[in-house]
Design a protein around this motif. Structure first.
Motif, short mmCIF file in Angstrom:
data_model
loop_
_atom_site.label_atom_id
_atom_site.label_comp_id
_atom_site.label_asym_id
_atom_site.label_seq_id
_atom_site.Cartn_x
_atom_site.Cartn_y
_atom_site.Cartn_z
N HIS A 109 0.80 -1.22 0.00
CA HIS A 109 0.00 0.00 0.00
C HIS A 109 0.83 1.28 0.00
CE1 HIS A 109 -3.83 -2.09 0.60
NE2 HIS A 109 -3.16 -2.90 1.40
N VAL A 110 2.06 1.21 0.49
CA VAL A 110 2.86 2.43 0.61
C VAL A 110 4.09 2.38 -0.29
CG1 VAL A 110 4.15 3.92 2.19
CG2 VAL A 110 2.08 2.76 2.98
N PHE A 111 4.89 1.31 -0.16
CA PHE A 111 6.17 1.31 -0.87
C PHE A 111 6.02 0.98 -2.36
CE2 PHE A 111 10.50 -0.66 -1.63
CZ PHE A 111 11.13 0.57 -1.75
N ALA A 112 5.21 -0.02 -2.69
CA ALA A 112 5.08 -0.42 -4.10
C ALA A 112 4.72 0.74 -5.02
CB ALA A 112 4.07 -1.56 -4.23
N PRO A 113 3.77 1.61 -4.65
CA PRO A 113 3.46 2.73 -5.54
C PRO A 113 4.62 3.72 -5.73
CG PRO A 113 1.66 2.35 -4.00
CD PRO A 113 2.81 1.52 -3.53
N LEU A 114 5.60 3.70 -4.80
CA LEU A 114 6.74 4.61 -4.89
C LEU A 114 7.89 4.05 -5.70
CD1 LEU A 114 6.91 5.84 -1.17
CD2 LEU A 114 5.86 7.02 -3.11
N ILE A 115 7.90 2.73 -5.92
CA ILE A 115 9.04 2.08 -6.57
C ILE A 115 9.31 2.62 -7.97
CG2 ILE A 115 9.84 -0.13 -7.52
CD1 ILE A 115 8.81 -1.50 -5.02
N PRO A 116 8.28 2.81 -8.82
CA PRO A 116 8.58 3.34 -10.17
C PRO A 116 9.33 4.67 -10.13
CG PRO A 116 6.36 2.47 -10.11
CD PRO A 116 6.85 2.47 -8.69
N SER A 117 8.97 5.56 -9.21
CA SER A 117 9.65 6.85 -9.11
C SER A 117 11.09 6.67 -8.66
CB SER A 117 8.91 7.76 -8.12
OG SER A 117 7.61 8.04 -8.57
N PHE A 118 11.31 5.77 -7.68
CA PHE A 118 12.67 5.54 -7.20
C PHE A 118 13.54 4.95 -8.30
CE2 PHE A 118 15.97 2.97 -5.15
CZ PHE A 118 16.52 3.90 -4.29
N MET A 119 13.01 3.96 -9.04
CA MET A 119 13.80 3.32 -10.09
C MET A 119 14.07 4.28 -11.25
SD MET A 119 14.43 0.45 -8.76
CE MET A 119 15.23 -0.34 -10.17
N ALA A 120 13.15 5.20 -11.50
CA ALA A 120 13.38 6.19 -12.56
C ALA A 120 14.51 7.12 -12.17
CB ALA A 120 12.09 6.97 -12.82
N LEU A 121 14.60 7.45 -10.88
CA LEU A 121 15.67 8.33 -10.41
C LEU A 121 17.01 7.61 -10.34
CD1 LEU A 121 13.79 10.16 -7.49
CD2 LEU A 121 14.57 11.20 -9.64
N PHE A 293 14.88 8.92 0.39
CA PHE A 293 13.71 8.87 -0.49
C PHE A 293 12.46 8.49 0.30
CE2 PHE A 293 10.80 6.52 -3.24
CZ PHE A 293 10.66 7.38 -4.31
N LEU A 294 12.58 7.50 1.18
CA LEU A 294 11.45 7.10 2.01
C LEU A 294 11.02 8.23 2.93
CD1 LEU A 294 12.52 3.46 2.99
CD2 LEU A 294 10.67 4.10 1.42
N ARG A 295 11.99 8.90 3.53
CA ARG A 295 11.66 10.00 4.45
C ARG A 295 10.89 11.10 3.73
NH1 ARG A 295 13.19 14.88 5.88
NH2 ARG A 295 14.74 14.99 4.21
#
Length: 300
Positions: A109-121, A293-295
């Motif tokens: 619910h929290v981390f998975a939706p953020l993964i595409p942005s992190f991997m793009a960076l 990134f998480l913070r």
């Protein structure tokens, strides 16, 4: 052998591999050595340091307190050396593998939706996401970062707070049609309450009665090992569940779940932390970048 002839970083690397891989044989394969050479190296290291680092057994290696301290500092020193080399050769590059241990609820619910942005960076980083609700040993699991709730029990770990979330009791509309909507703790006693099968920091369901708070035993009928299983059982109409608000927000908005006894909700919150080994020591750039990134991006 003089002190200047000792390859201390090489010793540290072999020792760390033996700890992380769980044995001398596996470390020997990884370091292109023989098991006997690894064993002699560790024995020589212990003799030079004047302390036993590992208790050997036929089944596994067990670190002594001195071994734990030496392992943690060795990991930090080796990471610092690798980072210095990367900085000298190609700048402060964020690259490499990150193993993350987290609950299924937070992961989905929290981390998975953020993964595409992190991997793009950071396209040179690879992520390994391991879902479990149990508290794991970061050394044994070879995890770089773990997402946990509640206070830390180990002084060897460092935590960065990511946020808090309130808890709430929910049920599916179908379940409530079949069994009725409870309006008091006494009525709640008769319902199926889905609970966790492992011990929690707060056992039971706290309910506010005026200025007092009572705690109702959580499990009555079904126990599960993780929050996502509990959520799916609630969605299926199996019973009532008390879950973090962020895991059921979209279900409530879509009408798949309904809050129950919100007027008795004591407003208690669950704190989430990103946990890693080390007490302010050097971190690999990839881990440091993920923590930042998480913070900046986690919203509970």
């Amino acid at each position: 052998m003089s002190r200047q002839d000792i390859n201390r970083s090489g010793e540290m690397e072999v020792f760390v591999r033996a700890v992380e891989l769980g044995g001398f044989t596996a470390a020997a394969t990884a370091c292109r050595m023989t098991p006997s050479a690894v064993s002699k190296l560790v024995t020589r290291l212990e003799k030079r340091l004047g302390a036993r680092l590992i208790n050997r057994s036929t089944r596994r290696l067990q670190l002594t307190p001195e071994g734990c301290g030496f392992y943690e500092r060795s990991v930090a020193i080796l990471a610092d050396m690798a980072e210095a080399e990367r900085h000298a050769s190609a700048g402060e590059q964020v690259a490499g593998h990150i193993r993350i241990n987290t609950s299924g609820s937070f992961g989905n619910h929290v981390f998975a939706p953020l993964i595409p942005s992190f991997m793009a960076l950071y396209p040179d980083v690879s992520l390994e996401l391991v879902h479990t609700d149990r508290v794991v040993d970061l050394l044994e699991e070879r995890a770089d970062v773990a997402i946990r709730t509640g206070p830390l029990k180990s002084s060897s770990l460092t935590a960065r707070k990511l946020g808090t979330t309130r808890k709430m009791i929910v049920a599916s509309p179908d379940y409530l049609r079949r069994h009725g909507v409870p309006s008091s703790p006494a009525e709640l006693e008769t319902h199926c309450r889905i609970g966790f099968s492992y011990s929690r920091a707060v056992e039971g369901w706290p309910l506010r009665l005026g200025s007092q708070t009572m705690t109702l035993p959580a499990a009555r009928g079904i126990q599960v090992g993780d929050g996502e299983a509990m959520r799916h059982l609630a969605l299926a109409g199996a019973g009532l569940a008390r879950l973090p608000a962020f895991t059921v927000k979209s279900d409530i908005e879509a009408g798949r779940l309904t809050p129950v006894l919100e007027e008795l909700n004591p407003g208690d919150v669950e704190e989430f932390y990103a946990v890693y080994i080390g007490q302010g020591g050097p971190l690999p750039a990839r881990v440091r970048t993920l923590l930042e990134f998480l913070r900046e991006n986690v919203r509970l």
